[in-house]
Write a protein that holds these residues in place. Structure first.
Motif, mmCIF file in Angstrom:
data_model
loop_
_atom_site.group_PDB
_atom_site.id
_atom_site.type_symbol
_atom_site.label_atom_id
_atom_site.label_comp_id
_atom_site.label_asym_id
_atom_site.label_seq_id
_atom_site.Cartn_x
_atom_site.Cartn_y
_atom_site.Cartn_z
ATOM 1 N N PRO A 78 -22.517 -33.541 -44.913
ATOM 2 C CA PRO A 78 -23.747 -33.714 -45.698
ATOM 3 C C PRO A 78 -25.018 -33.636 -44.851
ATOM 4 O O PRO A 78 -25.991 -32.996 -45.239
ATOM 5 N N VAL A 79 -25.002 -34.264 -43.688
ATOM 6 C CA VAL A 79 -26.184 -34.264 -42.829
ATOM 7 C C VAL A 79 -26.327 -32.918 -42.132
ATOM 8 O O VAL A 79 -27.434 -32.375 -42.029
ATOM 9 N N ALA A 80 -25.232 -32.351 -41.672
ATOM 10 C CA ALA A 80 -25.280 -31.054 -40.984
ATOM 11 C C ALA A 80 -25.854 -29.976 -41.893
ATOM 12 O O ALA A 80 -26.675 -29.157 -41.462
ATOM 13 N N GLN A 81 -25.450 -29.973 -43.156
ATOM 14 C CA GLN A 81 -25.972 -28.981 -44.095
ATOM 15 C C GLN A 81 -27.472 -29.168 -44.317
ATOM 16 O O GLN A 81 -28.219 -28.198 -44.378
ATOM 17 N N LEU A 82 -27.915 -30.399 -44.419
ATOM 18 C CA LEU A 82 -29.333 -30.678 -44.610
ATOM 19 C C LEU A 82 -30.145 -30.209 -43.395
ATOM 20 O O LEU A 82 -31.196 -29.589 -43.546
ATOM 21 N N LEU A 83 -29.644 -30.486 -42.203
ATOM 22 C CA LEU A 83 -30.338 -30.045 -40.986
ATOM 23 C C LEU A 83 -30.409 -28.517 -40.920
ATOM 24 O O LEU A 83 -31.440 -27.949 -40.556
ATOM 25 N N LYS A 84 -29.330 -27.873 -41.286
ATOM 26 C CA LYS A 84 -29.294 -26.406 -41.251
ATOM 27 C C LYS A 84 -30.238 -25.806 -42.291
ATOM 28 O O LYS A 84 -31.017 -24.905 -41.994
ATOM 29 N N LEU A 85 -30.183 -26.325 -43.520
ATOM 30 C CA LEU A 85 -31.015 -25.789 -44.603
ATOM 31 C C LEU A 85 -32.515 -25.952 -44.339
ATOM 32 O O LEU A 85 -33.317 -25.128 -44.754
ATOM 33 N N THR A 86 -32.881 -27.022 -43.653
ATOM 34 C CA THR A 86 -34.301 -27.288 -43.396
ATOM 35 C C THR A 86 -34.791 -26.674 -42.088
ATOM 36 O O THR A 86 -35.977 -26.755 -41.777
ATOM 37 N N GLY A 87 -33.882 -26.082 -41.317
ATOM 38 C CA GLY A 87 -34.272 -25.487 -40.047
ATOM 39 C C GLY A 87 -34.469 -26.504 -38.932
ATOM 40 O O GLY A 87 -35.025 -26.185 -37.885
ATOM 41 N N LEU A 88 -34.027 -27.734 -39.147
ATOM 42 C CA LEU A 88 -34.213 -28.792 -38.149
ATOM 43 C C LEU A 88 -32.994 -28.999 -37.253
ATOM 44 O O LEU A 88 -32.989 -29.896 -36.416
ATOM 45 N N ALA A 89 -31.989 -28.161 -37.398
ATOM 46 C CA ALA A 89 -30.777 -28.318 -36.587
ATOM 47 C C ALA A 89 -31.079 -28.173 -35.097
ATOM 48 O O ALA A 89 -30.454 -28.844 -34.275
ATOM 49 N N CYS A 90 -32.045 -27.352 -34.747
ATOM 50 C CA CYS A 90 -32.400 -27.186 -33.327
ATOM 51 C C CYS A 90 -33.158 -28.408 -32.802
ATOM 52 O O CYS A 90 -32.966 -28.821 -31.672
#
Length: 115
Positions: A78-90
């Protein structure tokens, strides 16, 4: 001679949303004032909305401004998908889960276990 810093662990669980995000923010903010390195364990988080994401971004900013270190650990789907979708994973890169030191279970052809 190097000094090893023992990280302080904050564990979040359940849903991080509009109702629960303020408490997480307070705990992270306090931990980042009192400790050099803070690990946020998200392995028990089942849901996170944009208010939870805002907490993570503010905590990262606070850590950067104060020369502290914030580490995300146990980031589930759930958190990984949110980070990826918002571009904040980096910007909010999680660290991999530590190895248990145990060998993986591998079934053999006869249905038994091999290691």
């Amino acid at each position: 001679m190097t000094t090893q810093v023992t990280p302080f662990v904050v564990t979040a669980y359940g849903e991080i949303d509009l109702d629960t995000a303020p408490r997480l923010h307070r705990e992270l903010s306090r931990a980042l004032v009192e400790h050099q390195e803070v690990v946020l364990d998200l392995s028990q988080v089942t849901f996170m909305d944009c208010s939870g994401l805002g907490v993570l971004v503010r905590a990262r900013d606070q850590a950067d401004r104060s020369g502290r270190r914030l580490v995300l650990r146990g980031v589930g789907r759930p958190v990984a998908q949110l980070l990826k979708l918002t571009g904040l994973a980096c910007r909010l890169t999680p660290v991999p889960r530590p190895s248990t030191g145990r060998l993986p279970f591998v079934p053999d052809r006869e249905g038994g276990r091999t290691r």
